[in-house]
Motif scaffolding. Structure first.
Motif, PDB file in Angstrom:
ATOM      1  N   CYS A 246     -17.812  16.790  82.821  1.00 32.85           N
ATOM      2  CA  CYS A 246     -16.035  16.804  82.145  1.00 32.85           C
ATOM      3  C   CYS A 246     -15.309  15.667  83.037  1.00 32.85           C
ATOM      4  N   ALA A 247     -15.426  16.380  84.826  1.00 33.13           N
ATOM      5  CA  ALA A 247     -14.701  15.738  85.232  1.00 33.13           C
ATOM      6  C   ALA A 247     -14.956  13.905  86.509  1.00 33.13           C
ATOM      7  N   PHE A 248     -16.643  14.254  86.173  1.00 31.47           N
ATOM      8  CA  PHE A 248     -16.482  12.960  86.195  1.00 31.47           C
ATOM      9  C   PHE A 248     -16.287  11.880  85.092  1.00 31.47           C
ATOM     10  N   LEU A 249     -15.868  12.040  83.635  1.00 31.07           N
ATOM     11  CA  LEU A 249     -15.097  11.305  83.070  1.00 31.07           C
ATOM     12  C   LEU A 249     -14.105  11.007  82.385  1.00 31.07           C
ATOM     13  N   GLU A 250     -13.650  12.285  82.815  1.00 32.65           N
ATOM     14  CA  GLU A 250     -11.912  11.967  83.347  1.00 32.65           C
ATOM     15  C   GLU A 250     -11.666  10.967  84.217  1.00 32.65           C
ATOM     16  N   GLU A 251     -12.309  11.128  85.255  1.00 36.71           N
ATOM     17  CA  GLU A 251     -11.947  10.182  86.241  1.00 36.71           C
ATOM     18  C   GLU A 251     -11.943   8.645  85.503  1.00 36.71           C
ATOM     19  N   ARG A 252     -13.598   8.956  85.526  1.00 33.93           N
ATOM     20  CA  ARG A 252     -13.644   7.440  84.859  1.00 33.93           C
ATOM     21  C   ARG A 252     -12.598   6.914  83.639  1.00 33.93           C
ATOM     22  N   GLN A 253     -11.927   7.403  82.821  1.00 33.94           N
ATOM     23  CA  GLN A 253     -11.417   7.514  81.750  1.00 33.94           C
ATOM     24  C   GLN A 253      -9.898   6.753  82.444  1.00 33.94           C
ATOM     25  N   LYS A 254      -8.998   7.810  83.679  1.00 28.85           N
ATOM     26  CA  LYS A 254      -8.332   7.188  83.949  1.00 28.85           C
ATOM     27  C   LYS A 254      -8.598   5.867  85.107  1.00 28.85           C
ATOM     28  N   ILE A 255      -9.808   5.154  85.600  1.00 24.11           N
ATOM     29  CA  ILE A 255      -9.854   4.009  86.392  1.00 24.11           C
ATOM     30  C   ILE A 255     -10.053   3.496  85.056  1.00 24.11           C
ATOM     31  N   GLU A 256     -10.967   3.517  84.372  1.00 25.80           N
ATOM     32  CA  GLU A 256     -10.707   2.464  83.499  1.00 25.80           C
ATOM     33  C   GLU A 256      -8.979   2.178  82.997  1.00 25.80           C
ATOM     34  N   ILE A 257      -8.494   3.301  82.259  1.00 26.68           N
ATOM     35  CA  ILE A 257      -7.155   2.600  81.575  1.00 26.68           C
ATOM     36  C   ILE A 257      -6.332   2.330  82.975  1.00 26.68           C
ATOM     37  N   GLN A 258      -6.167   2.554  84.003  1.00 25.90           N
ATOM     38  CA  GLN A 258      -5.530   1.800  85.055  1.00 25.90           C
ATOM     39  C   GLN A 258      -6.177   0.487  85.533  1.00 25.90           C
ATOM     40  N   LEU A 259      -6.947   0.311  84.968  1.00 24.80           N
ATOM     41  CA  LEU A 259      -7.720  -1.110  85.254  1.00 24.80           C
ATOM     42  C   LEU A 259      -7.104  -2.527  84.481  1.00 24.80           C
ATOM     43  N   LEU A 260      -7.627  -1.717  82.790  1.00 26.97           N
ATOM     44  CA  LEU A 260      -6.901  -2.895  82.045  1.00 26.97           C
ATOM     45  C   LEU A 260      -5.546  -2.822  81.856  1.00 26.97           C
TER      46      LEU A 260
END
Length: 261
Positions: A246-260
């Motif tokens: 969950c911690a990894f996926l939360e972090e990944r989602q934040k990165i993806e949204i920032q990338l977009l």
């Protein structure tokens, strides 16, 4: 049609496949020649579950199959035909999408042996990974730019590369951003569109996903934990089991949204 490639992104269980399927229906209803590639499905862009061999290595692999199957010629012919069906020869490389071979009792050992040549899961240096990844995307765009084909790709633009860029190469945000911009530029002539399914409660979704996918065993959940155990990034942050996922996926989602953005 103006847009020739659509990327559907989001963390596991966020509804990517459902959205991709609906988008495909809409495009087909407009008489668009549409190809939809789901996650873990062989496609002309991704390298997940794909081994890269030289032509000589591929010839040697086929010889080993022939040698093992001498007693049963028909079985050998079937195995070689199936191997060829999941193999692509391009730019002097041999790409073998070995996922379908696991379910074949006669070829399971071949799939296992091909893991050492897999592009993902830290088997390549970053420079080599980048080289073959961008080569594939550039070749795809060149082959498609003058056609009328339209593609829908599930988890190829962000999820697939970010598992590697974060998990095994531990790149900074700026480095990841440069990489993703490069991928986007590689297919820019196809006027790409990105859809993103954002999740508000990652832990709640993951509990649902893990429980729902247990209908076919807990292979997906165990596979994710195994990936975290092998990932230098997850090891560094002590990401383990369900909470680590969950911690990894939360972090990944934040990165993806920032990338977009």
């Amino acid at each position: 049609m103006e847009h020739r490639i659509f990327f559907v992104e989001g963390i596991p269980g966020s509804g990517k496949t459902t959205l991709a399927s609906e988008l495909k229906k809409q495009l087909i209803s407009k008489d668009v020649r549409c190809h939809c590639y789901e996650e873990d499905e062989r496609n002309p862009l991704d390298l997940s579950m794909c081994a890269i061999l030289t032509e000589d290595e591929y010839v040697l692999l086929k010889r080993e199959i022939i040698e093992k199957g001498k007693a049963d010629h028909s079985s050998t012919e079937r195995m070689l035909k199936k191997l060829d069906s999941v193999t692509e020869h391009s730019n002097g490389r041999v790409y073998v999408f070995f996922l379908p071979l696991y379910s074949d009792a006669d070829l399971n050992c071949v799939a296992v042996s091909l893991q050492q040549y897999e592009v993902y899961n830290g088997h390549y240096s970053f420079d080599k990974f980048r080289e073959v990844h961008f080569e594939r995307w550039n070749s795809f765009c060149l082959s498609e730019v003058n056609t009328e084909n339209v593609y829908i790709c599930d988890a190829l633009f962000l999820q697939s590369p970010l598992f590697e860029l974060i998990g095994f190469y531990d790149l900074s945000f700026d480095q990841i951003s440069e990489y993703i911009r490069g991928l986007y530029s590689a297919v820019n002539d196809l006027s790409p569109v990105v859809y993103y399914n954002r999740v508000s409660d990652v832990a709640k979704l993951m509990r649902f996903v893990c429980e729902n996918r247990k209908n076919s065993g807990d292979r997906w959940e165990r596979g994710f934990y195994k990936w975290m155990e092998a990932s230098p990034y997850c090891q560094k942050h002590n990401y383990r089991c369900f909470d680590g996922m969950c911690a990894f996926l939360e972090e990944r989602q934040k990165i993806e949204i920032q990338l977009l953005k």
